[in-house]
Design a protein around this motif. Sequence first.
Motif, PDB file in Angstrom:
ATOM      1  N   ASP A 180       0.808  -1.222   0.000  1.00  0.00           N
ATOM      2  CA  ASP A 180       0.000   0.000   0.000  1.00  0.00           C
ATOM      3  C   ASP A 180       0.841   1.273   0.000  1.00  0.00           C
ATOM      4  O   ASP A 180       0.310   2.380   0.049  1.00  0.00           O
ATOM      5  CB  ASP A 180      -0.956   0.014   1.195  1.00  0.00           C
ATOM      6  N   SER A 192      -1.653  -0.398  14.866  1.00  0.00           N
ATOM      7  CA  SER A 192      -2.837  -1.234  14.683  1.00  0.00           C
ATOM      8  C   SER A 192      -3.157  -1.317  13.190  1.00  0.00           C
ATOM      9  O   SER A 192      -2.612  -0.548  12.381  1.00  0.00           O
ATOM     10  CB  SER A 192      -4.027  -0.633  15.441  1.00  0.00           C
ATOM     11  N   GLU A 193      -4.034  -2.220  12.822  1.00  0.00           N
ATOM     12  CA  GLU A 193      -4.407  -2.342  11.400  1.00  0.00           C
ATOM     13  C   GLU A 193      -5.023  -1.045  10.893  1.00  0.00           C
ATOM     14  O   GLU A 193      -4.774  -0.628   9.765  1.00  0.00           O
ATOM     15  CB  GLU A 193      -5.369  -3.521  11.203  1.00  0.00           C
ATOM     16  N   GLU A 194      -5.824  -0.413  11.717  1.00  0.00           N
ATOM     17  CA  GLU A 194      -6.450   0.856  11.330  1.00  0.00           C
ATOM     18  C   GLU A 194      -5.398   1.941  11.148  1.00  0.00           C
ATOM     19  O   GLU A 194      -5.461   2.740  10.204  1.00  0.00           O
ATOM     20  CB  GLU A 194      -7.475   1.275  12.396  1.00  0.00           C
ATOM     21  N   GLN A 195      -4.394   1.959  12.034  1.00  0.00           N
ATOM     22  CA  GLN A 195      -3.318   2.943  11.924  1.00  0.00           C
ATOM     23  C   GLN A 195      -2.456   2.686  10.687  1.00  0.00           C
ATOM     24  O   GLN A 195      -2.023   3.622  10.017  1.00  0.00           O
ATOM     25  CB  GLN A 195      -2.457   2.921  13.183  1.00  0.00           C
ATOM     26  N   LYS A 196      -2.192   1.418  10.372  1.00  0.00           N
ATOM     27  CA  LYS A 196      -1.417   1.099   9.176  1.00  0.00           C
ATOM     28  C   LYS A 196      -2.122   1.596   7.924  1.00  0.00           C
ATOM     29  O   LYS A 196      -1.496   2.128   7.001  1.00  0.00           O
ATOM     30  CB  LYS A 196      -1.183  -0.412   9.078  1.00  0.00           C
ATOM     31  N   GLU A 197      -3.430   1.410   7.888  1.00  0.00           N
ATOM     32  CA  GLU A 197      -4.208   1.884   6.746  1.00  0.00           C
ATOM     33  C   GLU A 197      -4.108   3.404   6.634  1.00  0.00           C
ATOM     34  O   GLU A 197      -3.944   3.954   5.535  1.00  0.00           O
ATOM     35  CB  GLU A 197      -5.669   1.446   6.908  1.00  0.00           C
ATOM     36  N   ALA A 198      -4.171   4.079   7.760  1.00  0.00           N
ATOM     37  CA  ALA A 198      -4.055   5.541   7.760  1.00  0.00           C
ATOM     38  C   ALA A 198      -2.660   5.972   7.341  1.00  0.00           C
ATOM     39  O   ALA A 198      -2.492   6.912   6.549  1.00  0.00           O
ATOM     40  CB  ALA A 198      -4.390   6.090   9.146  1.00  0.00           C
ATOM     41  N   ASN A 232      -6.571  13.023   7.747  1.00  0.00           N
ATOM     42  CA  ASN A 232      -6.875  11.762   8.422  1.00  0.00           C
ATOM     43  C   ASN A 232      -6.749  11.958   9.932  1.00  0.00           C
ATOM     44  O   ASN A 232      -5.713  12.439  10.412  1.00  0.00           O
ATOM     45  CB  ASN A 232      -5.916  10.660   7.956  1.00  0.00           C
ATOM     46  N   HIS A 234      -6.097  10.060  12.311  1.00  0.00           N
ATOM     47  CA  HIS A 234      -5.045   9.300  12.974  1.00  0.00           C
ATOM     48  C   HIS A 234      -3.663   9.933  12.802  1.00  0.00           C
ATOM     49  O   HIS A 234      -2.711   9.522  13.474  1.00  0.00           O
ATOM     50  CB  HIS A 234      -4.985   7.876  12.410  1.00  0.00           C
ATOM     51  N   CYS A 268       1.482   8.980  14.120  1.00  0.00           N
ATOM     52  CA  CYS A 268       0.287   8.150  13.942  1.00  0.00           C
ATOM     53  C   CYS A 268      -0.023   7.576  15.319  1.00  0.00           C
ATOM     54  O   CYS A 268       0.622   6.610  15.757  1.00  0.00           O
ATOM     55  CB  CYS A 268       0.554   7.048  12.912  1.00  0.00           C
TER      56      CYS A 268
END
Length: 279
Positions: A180, A192-198, A232, A234, A268
């Motif tokens: 990504d 976290s997975e959400e933070q990685k996405e951000a 974003n 985050h 983040c």
Amino acid sequence: MKICKNIAELNDWLENYSNDKSLGFVPTMGALHKGHISLLEQSIEDNDLSVVSIYVNPTQFDKKEDLENYPKNDKADAEMLEKAGCDMLFLPDNLSIYPNGEQILEFDLDGLDSTMEGKYRPGHFQGVITVVDRLLDLIQPDMAYFGEKDYQQLAIVRFLAEERHPETEIVGGRIIREPDGLAMSSRNERLSEEQKEAAAIINEVLEKSYSKKGNMNVEAITAWVRKNINLNPHLNVEYVEIIDPYTIEILDDIEEDTEARICVSVWCGDIRLIDNMPL
């Protein structure tokens, strides 16, 4: 793969194996990922023998909790290195690196440490070069490999080597990214997975900033990058700078054909991430 844990073992290995052979060296702080392995692979391609060190340096952490939370897994790291073809892993203890206690090398870096990471992490680079200088003294490699993700650090290590270790060529390795676009980092393990996405947004925005060159001035480009990353919830930008890729000087003005690099530091949550790319 040989594992050496002190200077006596290191010297014995160097004496027995490295005579008349070119030696490549990759210093790390462990928690290895594909970015580190790419540096090792580059060393293996360039040299007869390749050494990797793992040492979590206490003097380059400006916050005690960052040192305490830094991920460590020497066993998994060693398995990864052996599989990749590393000849020797150096796992020094504190006494091997700091025989006289944690004394920092006071070294004039010609202003290279006055901006970006140096500004926001005072004392950080003095801690870095203290360990790099010690490791280059101990191992005396022909080539040493550092990733471009820490672009300012790479420039500082090159300066250090020119002044104190001219026998060692410092080689920069390209940034290795997740699918990504997130720059690989040992710190990513704490996201976290959400933070990685951000966090993947950082690379996305930096890539888009290239199209602004020639249409916007430096102030407008850096403001645009800051705004779009901070959209974003985050993410919180600490700095955005456009620099000369050779001198690390912060640029106030660029033309469309100016060689430049854009560098960012972004929080983040409580994890601090850095990235950069040519502009």
